[in-house]
Scaffold this active site. Structure first.
Site, PDB file in Angstrom:
ATOM      1  N   GLY A  30       0.783  -1.228   0.000  1.00  0.00           N
ATOM      2  CA  GLY A  30       0.000   0.000   0.000  1.00  0.00           C
ATOM      3  C   GLY A  30       0.811   1.272   0.000  1.00  0.00           C
ATOM      4  N   MET A  81      -2.415  -5.314  -2.429  1.00  0.00           N
ATOM      5  CA  MET A  81      -3.869  -5.456  -2.465  1.00  0.00           C
ATOM      6  C   MET A  81      -4.354  -5.735  -3.882  1.00  0.00           C
ATOM      7  SD  MET A  81      -5.168  -5.047   0.676  1.00  0.00           S
ATOM      8  CE  MET A  81      -3.891  -6.240   1.028  1.00  0.00           C
ATOM      9  N   CYS A 101     -11.404 -16.212   4.963  1.00  0.00           N
ATOM     10  CA  CYS A 101     -12.710 -16.865   4.867  1.00  0.00           C
ATOM     11  C   CYS A 101     -13.766 -15.904   5.419  1.00  0.00           C
ATOM     12  CB  CYS A 101     -12.668 -18.157   5.682  1.00  0.00           C
ATOM     13  SG  CYS A 101     -14.130 -19.155   5.625  1.00  0.00           S
ATOM     14  N   TYR A 148       1.484   6.448  -7.016  1.00  0.00           N
ATOM     15  CA  TYR A 148       0.925   6.573  -8.371  1.00  0.00           C
ATOM     16  C   TYR A 148       1.959   7.222  -9.287  1.00  0.00           C
ATOM     17  CZ  TYR A 148      -2.757   7.107 -11.904  1.00  0.00           C
ATOM     18  OH  TYR A 148      -3.523   7.009 -13.044  1.00  0.00           O
ATOM     19  N   ALA A 203      -3.581   4.946  -5.510  1.00  0.00           N
ATOM     20  CA  ALA A 203      -3.925   6.351  -5.730  1.00  0.00           C
ATOM     21  C   ALA A 203      -4.148   7.112  -4.428  1.00  0.00           C
ATOM     22  CB  ALA A 203      -5.169   6.447  -6.610  1.00  0.00           C
ATOM     23  N   ARG A 224       6.402  -5.970  -9.669  1.00  0.00           N
ATOM     24  CA  ARG A 224       5.101  -6.390  -9.146  1.00  0.00           C
ATOM     25  C   ARG A 224       4.457  -7.425 -10.060  1.00  0.00           C
ATOM     26  NH1 ARG A 224       2.301  -1.000  -6.417  1.00  0.00           N
ATOM     27  NH2 ARG A 224       3.672  -0.983  -4.597  1.00  0.00           N
TER      28      ARG A 224
END
Length: 553
Positions: free
Chosen positions: A51, A176, A409, A272, A265, A200
């Site tokens: 992140g 993420m 889960c 970004y 973003a 990535r």
């Protein structure tokens, strides 16, 4: 203050032997280390987990002090962490949390990236994201099921429940966003994911979250078309900048079947890449002129969102996946940036109303068989939930573990505590080789206030009320969670969210069973409470069905 140390390679211990004084302090230590495992973290040498700049500890000196303190912490003491730095140990009691963490919190008037960066440079603060600074990140698996559930619901609402022969366009393959390609394929759709950093794409290929890599739009679309001819969805990573590629897709009249975005973003400096910039230029300017980076990045986000709006207007189902890109674009003059909805009000809120959210657990033994045994127990305890059974089967087949074996889960009020008690019994009986850590994302039904994401468009207008995550953290502390965290700015950036997390250890003891029953009932119960208070009938009915005592309902 040392933040970059290429000599440090962190991996948690595994097995039944511990170096702390109990499993209640060994567990947070192993999970801190797991957050920085090279197969888990995005930039482990810099303590960055995911992140943008979401860190596990403020600097390497703080990391070492945290580990040292956890090893000596007594069973009636609590360690306090202030933005990734250990600041105090106080005597509490055996059922109190062993660690309390507050990360990235700023007084509202100063809750912006500019002030945060000033403090960050002085070594006074750290960005904790959600599960980075709270030591319960499990790699991209942590968001796979939520993303899968969202895509399945998009298929139900827009395509009669069948995504075969359909494809999703998105961007961002970080910690993420890296879940998107696999989640799309599991939901039956192909995926074209744009990513500006080669590392990535390589990581998602290596860990099985991405199937293929393409060098151009045409090559990527050809791969997707070929997969549809074979009736087998495929995920394709395309190296490039979304602010350049999406407008080109619009110009060429290409129409995906679904559209979203998970670039970082929320952080215009570190998250970004501005259009037309090289990675080297970006990395250098982030240090020398961050304000210029932010200005250029926000301008690019406006271009990106305008392209999304064009596709939305052309009939493509479009959703914001919680990175605050609409707000960034609106700040740049895109007045209709919010014409397409966020994913929570559009697709997920009915689950939150029943306290259903991203329940997760980790095998401290390091043995995948411990997770497979817990998978089987979940099926046994929830025999009628065929959707959940299908998810667990797909997860075992498709998801590679990153770091310590773990499982995500989505279950809710009434089921979480039953699973926790069952896992505790499995530890006590020796069926599992070591204790289990149970936690969740901060993205949950009662633990976050985020008007552009989880609490967007609340029925009663209470989007920005942040009493709820504070109450959630206080209740989890009082209930006996092993560690509790309270953060600001996760997911959507400084000034736009407050959220809390909890983790609890199932070590097989009777004392743990009592804590598990309290915490894993109360925690999702706050989610039902929050949504019932906002007037959602599903939540009100759930509260009555489960016997929650809500005096104002």
């Amino acid at each position: 203050m040392t933040r970059l140390d290429n000599s440090r390679v962190i991996r948690p211990a595994t097995g039944p032997e511990i170096s702390a004084k109990s499993w209640l302090t060994e567990a947070p230590m192993r999970m801190l280390m797991n957050n920085l495992h090279p197969d888990v973290a995005e930039a482990p040498h810099e303590l960055v987990v995911y992140g943008g700049i979401g860190r596990a500890a403020r600097d390497w000196e703080s990391y070492d002090r945290i580990v040292e303190t956890l090893r000596r912490l007594e069973g009636d003491e609590t360690l306090l962490i202030q933005s990734g730095k250990p600041v105090g140990v106080f005597r509490t009691h055996a059922d109190a949390p062993r660690v309390l963490l507050a990360n990235s919190n700023l007084v509202p008037q100063w809750a912006n990236w500019e002030h945060f960066h000033e403090l960050d440079k002085k070594g006074l603060m750290m960005y904790g994201q959600m599960t980075a600074g709270s030591w319960i990140y499990i790699g991209s698996q942590g968001i796979v099921q939520g993303t899968y559930e969202t895509f399945v619901e998009m298929g139900r609402q827009h395509y009669g429940g069948d995504l075969s022969g359909r494809w999703l366009l998105t961007a961002g393959l970080g910690g993420m966003g890296g879940a998107q390609p696999l989640a799309a394929v599991m939901a039956g759709a192909s995926c074209l994911a744009i990513e500006c950093q080669p590392s990535r794409i390589e990581m998602r290929l290596r860990t099985g979250y991405l199937d293929r890599q393409a060098a151009s739009i045409d090559e990527a679309l050809a791969m997707i078309e070929a997969s549809h001819a074979e009736d087998k969805p495929v995920s394709v990573g395309l190296l490039g900048n979304a602010a350049e590629i999406l407008p080109e897709i619009v110009r060429r009249g290409i129409r995906p079947d679904l559209l979203t975005d998970q670039t970082s973003a929320h952080d215009p400096v570190n998250g970004y890449l501005p259009a037309g910039w090289s990675l080297d230029q970006w990395f250098a300017k982030r240090e020398s002129d961050p304000s210029a980076v932010a200005k250029a990045a926000k301008a690019s986000m406006a271009v990106h969102v305008r392209a999304m709006l064009d596709l939305h207007a052309a009939g493509v189902p479009t959703t914001d996946y919680g990175n605050n890109i609409r707000q960034m674009a609106k700040d740049e003059g895109v007045e209709n940036a919010f014409d397409f909805p966020g994913f929570v009000p559009a697709y997920v809120r009915p689950l939150f109303c029943r306290g259903i959210g991203p329940f997760r657990w980790v095998a401290l033994s390091g043995d995948p068989e411990d997770i497979y045994r817990t998978d089987a127990r979940v099926k046994q305890l929830l025999p009628d939930n065929t959707h959940l059974h299908n998810w667990l089967d797909m997860a075992r087949e498709r998801i590679q573990f990153q770091g310590l074996p773990a499982r995500i889960c989505w279950v809710g009020l009434g089921d979480r505590h039953r699973l926790g008690l069952a896992f505790n019994e499995m530890v006590a009986s020796g069926e599992l080789k070591a204790p289990i850590v149970i936690g969740r994302d901060h993205l949950d039904s009662g633990s976050v206030a985020s008007p552009n994401r989880e609490t967007e468009a609340m029925r009663d207008g209470s989007d920005a009320v942040s009493d709820w995550p504070l109450l959630n953290a206080l209740l989890n502390t009082a209930s006996g969670a092993t560690w509790v965290s309270l953060h600001h700015g996760g997911g959507v950036g400084m000034g736009y969210s407050q959220h809390s997390g909890m983790v609890i250890v199932a070590d097989g003891t009777p004392e743990a069973a009592k804590r598990l029953e309290r915490v894993l009932w109360n925690d999702p119960g706050t989610g039902v409470m929050r949504h019932a208070d906002a007037g959602y009938d599903i939540a009100i009915d759930c509260a009555r069905e489960k016997g929650l005592d809500l005096p104002s309902i």
